[in-house]
Design an enzyme around this catalytic site. Structure first.
Site, PDB file in Angstrom:
ATOM      1  N   LYS A  43       5.497  10.414   3.189  1.00 48.26           N
ATOM      2  CA  LYS A  43       5.291  11.387   2.133  1.00 48.26           C
ATOM      3  C   LYS A  43       6.386  12.712   2.469  1.00 48.26           C
ATOM      4  O   LYS A  43       6.645  12.863   3.501  1.00 48.26           O
ATOM      5  CB  LYS A  43       3.828  12.182   2.001  1.00 48.26           C
ATOM      6  CG  LYS A  43       2.549  11.131   1.658  1.00 48.26           C
ATOM      7  CD  LYS A  43       2.696  11.198   0.125  1.00 48.26           C
ATOM      8  CE  LYS A  43       1.335  10.480  -0.381  1.00 48.26           C
ATOM      9  NZ  LYS A  43       1.345   9.131   0.257  1.00 48.26           N
ATOM     10  N   SER A  58       0.782  -1.051  -0.114  1.00 48.87           N
ATOM     11  CA  SER A  58      -0.137  -0.210   0.135  1.00 48.87           C
ATOM     12  C   SER A  58       0.729   1.226  -0.166  1.00 48.87           C
ATOM     13  O   SER A  58       0.406   2.285   0.111  1.00 48.87           O
ATOM     14  CB  SER A  58      -0.955   0.163   1.371  1.00 48.87           C
ATOM     15  OG  SER A  58      -0.063  -0.418   2.156  1.00 48.87           O
TER      16      SER A  58
END
Lengths: 243, 243
Positions: free
Chosen positions: B196, B157
């Site tokens: 991120k 994921s």
DNA sequence: CTTGACTTAGGACACATGTTCGTGTTATTA
DNA sequence: TAATAACACGAACATGTGTCCTAAGTCAAG
């Protein structure tokens, strides 16, 4: 009397280099017979004779009657020339840590658009400045550490291998692969180096990207593909300015 | 069935400590019988039995039929042990190894669909059983090592962060970030953890995937985002069966 | 040439050491 | 309780491995 005793004969030197490399690579010392083989001496007594001399000169130490108990006190590598004492201290420190810490030479950069820089044919001397240190526990148990080298990835061209610009990849040179291994290959058709999972199928070779959302490449002509090595590890470092 | 197999028994641990100390001290591995003596086991087969288990669990590696060929892959030292005189000679060498090696606790797995397991409030004891060893030279110079922890990535994921199933990520806990840093964040909206690049813009926060081909996420409500830590390193290991 | 220290070989020997087999014990689970 | 896997012991075995003895070749100095 007779012949003068000089420093080290060529054989002494070869033994020292063999010991240094062997212990570096395997983490334990070779047996007398293995040493004999390495210098083309068939009699164990002669090796024992040399080892006694080396022990006398304090190049090694060993325990009587105990197998593979040789310790190298003055490591010698095939570069084998006069190294500065400063460097030698470093080498010794690294050596003592060699059981747990492994120094992998950084050979250069890898770009998709050019072949991998392979180990130069000339001697690869010990250079701690351009090396990557890895804990041995991170590597496969029987990995032959001495063959490994590291490359820094340049550019974003390997994102399909889940590898970023700036990533460090550690490779063991090889020209063949087993199904399922991650390999660095050169593709004649595309004129590029990529990292892919290798699968040999009936009549073709399938190169599967690490990124599961991407499609595999099929190579029908095995000649158009050159396996450069197996990928052992990928390391990505994020440096933050503020800690 | 029968007795469940837990992690390491007390004897396993004692063997690991004995091996670590012995090799530190003598530079070569003990024999099976010496190991047996150290843990009061008279039968060599039992020691062999334990060693096979330790090898299975990749705490050590050894070569069949070769004397004293045990390598310690995950060194274990008993806390605060008296140092023998013999060891004193090697203390310096060992120190240099310890200084260069850093043990980072492995806290668990990270799945996109659940929050990061954060450092438990309880005492964070030295546990070499579930640790990742990293050469200090791989970390930023002033990194505060003691805060770091490692997580194993589970599932595909996080491919947009260029992180694979099975990758190891090393994180320093933090609840804030500076622009440009790679962070692990929990997104209330999506109910997931992601990695991120963090950018605070005028009125919103931009989370940029590491994969340059993917689009950023914008968060307008800073409350909907929790920064869990900064990503220091990502390690991907490929294990090949054949060497 | 002779001598004696050094070097080389080969192999026997003892024992150190890893492997394996048979058997017994303990603890867990069905 | 019985079944079974994990744990434990001891001994036999094969071979890995260091040690040592004999013998011979090499070379420089006397």
């Amino acid at each position: 009397m007779a012949r003068k005793r000089e420093g080290l004969s060529d054989r002494h030197r070869r033994i020292m280099e063999y010991l240094t490399e062997f212990i570096d690579e395997f983490g334990y010392s070779p047996s007398i017979r293995e040493i004999g083989d390495s210098i083309d001496v068939k009699s164990t007594s002669l090796v024992d004779y040399y080892l006694n001399q080396l022990e006398e000169k304090e190049y090694i130490s060993r325990e009587g009657r105990i197998s593979r108990s040789i310790r190298v006190l003055k490591p010698m590598r095939s570069a084998g020339k006069a190294i500065s004492t400063k460097v030698r201290d470093t080498v010794r420190a690294v050596n003592s840590a060699v059981d747990n810490l492994v120094n992998i030479p950084l050979r250069g950069r890898i770009v998709a658009s050019s072949p991998i820089p392979m180990p130069a044919s000339d001697f690869n001397y010990y250079d701690s400045e351009s090396g990557v240190e890895i804990a041995r526990s991170l590597l496969p148990a029987r990995e032959r550490v001495s063959e490994l080298f590291a490359l820094e990835v340049q550019g974003d061209s390997m994102i399909d291998a889940m590898v970023n610009d700036g990533d460090l990849i550690i490779i063991r040179p090889s020209n063949q692969a087993v199904n399922g291994e991650m390999v660095a290959v050169w593709l004649d058709d595309k004129d590029e180096t990529t990292l892919k999972y290798f699968y040999k199928e009936k009549s073709r070779i399938r190169l599967q990207p690490a990124n599961p959302t991407m499609d595999p490449i099929y190579i029908d002509n095995p000649e158009a593909l050159r396996i450069m090595g197996k990928v052992v590890m990928v390391i990505r470092q994020y440096k933050s300015e503020i800690l």
